[in-house]
Design an enzyme around this catalytic site. Structure first.
Site, PDB file in Angstrom:
ATOM      1  N   GLU A 149      -8.640   8.027  -2.009  1.00 39.76           N
ATOM      2  CA  GLU A 149      -8.415   6.656  -2.464  1.00 39.76           C
ATOM      3  C   GLU A 149      -7.890   6.674  -3.903  1.00 39.76           C
ATOM      4  OE1 GLU A 149     -11.027   2.535  -3.117  1.00 39.76           O
ATOM      5  OE2 GLU A 149     -12.033   4.446  -2.786  1.00 39.76           O
ATOM      6  N   CYS A 158     -12.434   3.457   2.232  1.00 41.27           N
ATOM      7  CA  CYS A 158     -13.746   3.515   1.612  1.00 41.27           C
ATOM      8  C   CYS A 158     -14.800   2.770   2.432  1.00 41.27           C
ATOM      9  CB  CYS A 158     -13.657   2.971   0.183  1.00 41.27           C
ATOM     10  SG  CYS A 158     -15.145   3.296  -0.817  1.00 41.27           S
ATOM     11  N   LYS A 195      -5.992  -2.604   2.096  1.00 44.03           N
ATOM     12  CA  LYS A 195      -7.411  -2.790   2.387  1.00 44.03           C
ATOM     13  C   LYS A 195      -7.743  -4.253   2.678  1.00 44.03           C
ATOM     14  CE  LYS A 195     -12.000  -1.417   0.736  1.00 44.03           C
ATOM     15  NZ  LYS A 195     -12.771  -0.820  -0.365  1.00 44.03           N
TER      16      LYS A 195
END
Length: 519
Positions: free
Chosen positions: A271, A393, A341
């Site tokens: 990330e 994540c 995301k």
């Protein structure tokens, strides 16, 4: 709760339930006492079964939750205290509020299971056959609420204890939520042995004993084909990741770690591995794109993007070869071969009540804490002819999002993360355990690249093929065997179980209502 009267026995039971909740932490990574929650839940079930007040039942559920989350998510305090810039008393206060909030959900399950609309409140008069179904249904309804309310925090759900445990074969069929239902049902049923209710305990025993037999119904099988992959772990200190003077050293480090492994078909960086905004990193990305394509490889990296309309995204892009047919680099800034995301982390990636909280403390003004959301459904990433379903994540904890983007053609599950926020705590290990459950549920190998661990490859059966040591820079290179076929859970998700739980509660409620009217 202030109107409740507690006997000395109630106080002792409350303390015992706190201790039982505390011990739950040992069921999860890295301790792996996987069947421990059956015993702690059996204790809670016994206390609730004897309880003569739904309010007191809620109190007992709260006590269990305070122990469960008070120790289990203590690692959150590392990020608040170390990187939040808050005084100790304030950081402890925030942690206490979080623990109390999460404890409200087992309290809700306990309150529902002992409410007069669902159960008579008179000592042991609760129906022994209905009780395990009622408690398990209330529990999964409350846990489902926890998974989406205020964006959701489904961490340490009981079913995750079985990622590598005895009940793991249930995951491809009914998922982690279903495993939670089975464990609560089994705990409540086995508790009834105290009252010599053998039949329901026998049913629970059969559910447990049947677990190994379910492997034949997993729905997926290995292919003959393998893919060579390399996962790069840069191990950049959190306090240096966004320092402008460290941008070039960080980018150089990832390039140097990667070059000896460019022959791998798929290379994954963590990330935000590139510490520049995507528009500013074009020269670097084009160079990486050219080198990867020259070696017939694809590199997948996390990177932050800032659009002209002032929307910022935490995302993933692919450079190098996107398909078998393409021999040159295929990256350009507006490429659709990217992931943005969707499920943002409160405080870390967006601040609720932003205008108020940002002025309260530095903790609410962390770097990069104001992102826009990507779409709920996004195409799988295309890398060297393979399709990867991305979760960034925290998103790997939300199976419904994975299911919404899963297709018959998905080759890998992919998650990239930076758990450096949580230091040497158990948080990153729990995070990997959650990722392993997703591989189990969907029957696909999973690739997980992180900044400082845990970086690893997960097999479709949820077991770890290989991992890198934490807190070291390195590259994990391996050949990963592909899988095909669909698990039942990948088709149905949690909805059949949640519907069943809802119908059970409705049916029991209607039955009780008719009983009360006839009295």
């Amino acid at each position: 709760m202030s109107s409740l009267k507690f006997s000395r026995a109630d106080v002792y039971l409350s303390l015992l339930l706190v201790a039982a909740g505390l011990s739950n932490t040992l069921a999860f990574a890295p301790y792996q006492l996987t069947m421990l929650p059956v015993f702690t839940l059996a204790l809670l079930s016994w206390v609730l079964y004897r309880c003569q007040s739904s309010k007191k039942a809620a109190w007992f559920g709260l006590m269990y939750g305070l122990g469960w989350f008070g120790l289990g998510i203590s690692w959150v305090h590392v990020s608040i205290a170390t990187f939040g810039g808050m005084p100790l008393i304030a950081s402890l206060g925030i942690m206490a509020l979080l623990v109390v909030y999460l404890s409200l959900f087992p309290a809700l399950a306990a309150w529902l299971s002992c409410h007069p609309l669902l159960n008579p409140i008179a000592g042991n008069s609760k129906h022994p056959i209905a009780w395990p179904l009622l408690l398990a249904s209330c529990w999964v309804v409350a846990e489902n609420l926890r998974s989406w309310l205020f964006t959701g925090f489904p961490w340490l759900s009981i079913g995750y204890s079985q990622t590598e445990g005895y009940l793991a074969p249930y995951a491809p069929l009914i998922g982690e939520t279903g495993i939670t239902f089975v464990m609560v049902f089994a705990a409540a049923s086995l508790m009834l042995l105290v009252y010599r209710h053998w039949r329901i305990a026998l049913v629970a025993s059969l559910l447990l004993l049947a677990s190994p037999l379910l492997n034949q119904f997993k729905g997926w099988q290995y292919q003959d084909q393998s893919v060579s992959v390399a996962l790069v772990q840069g191990n950049i200190k959190q306090e240096l990741r966004w320092v402008p003077e460290q941008e070039l050293p960080t980018m150089k480090k990832y390039m140097q770690l990667t070059k000896p492994h460019l022959q791998q078909q798929i290379i994954v960086w963590p990330e935000a591995a590139i510490p520049q905004l995507e528009p500013l990193a074009q020269a670097y990305l084009y160079n990486l794109d050219m080198q990867a394509a020259e070696h017939h490889s694809a590199v997948i990296t996390g990177i932050l993007d800032y659009k002209r309309n002032d929307d910022a995204y935490n995302g993933i892009v692919v450079v190098g070869k996107t398909s078998h047919a393409v021999s040159s680099g295929d990256y350009f800034y507006e490429t659709k071969n990217r992931y943005q995301k969707h499920h943002l982390l409160p405080i870390g990636e967006f601040v609720p009540f932003e205008r108020l909280l940002r002025d309260v403390a530095p903790f609410f003004d962390l770097p990069n804490s104001s992102f826009a959301r990507g779409d709920w459904r996004q195409p799988n990433l295309q890398a060297n002819g393979y399709q990867l379903l991305a979760a960034l994540c925290f998103e790997i904890a939300f199976p419904r999002q994975i299911q919404a983007n899963f297709t018959d053609d998905t080759d890998f599950l992919l998650t990239v993360s930076n758990d450096a926020w949580f230091g040497a705590s158990i948080g990153p290990l729990q995070h990997m355990q959650i990722a392993q459950m997703r591989a189990l549920e969907f029957g696909r190998p999973l690739l997980r690249a992180t900044n400082n661990g845990v970086t690893g490859i997960v097999l479709p059966d949820g077991k770890l093929q290989a991992v890198l040591p934490q807190f070291e820079d390195g590259v994990l290179a391996a050949d990963v065997q592909l899988a095909t076929g669909r698990t039942l859970y990948s088709k149905t998700g949690d909805w059949p179980l949640l519907t069943l739980a809802g119908l059970l509660l409705l049916g029991i409620g209607l039955y009780r209502w008719r009983q009360q009217r006839q009295q």
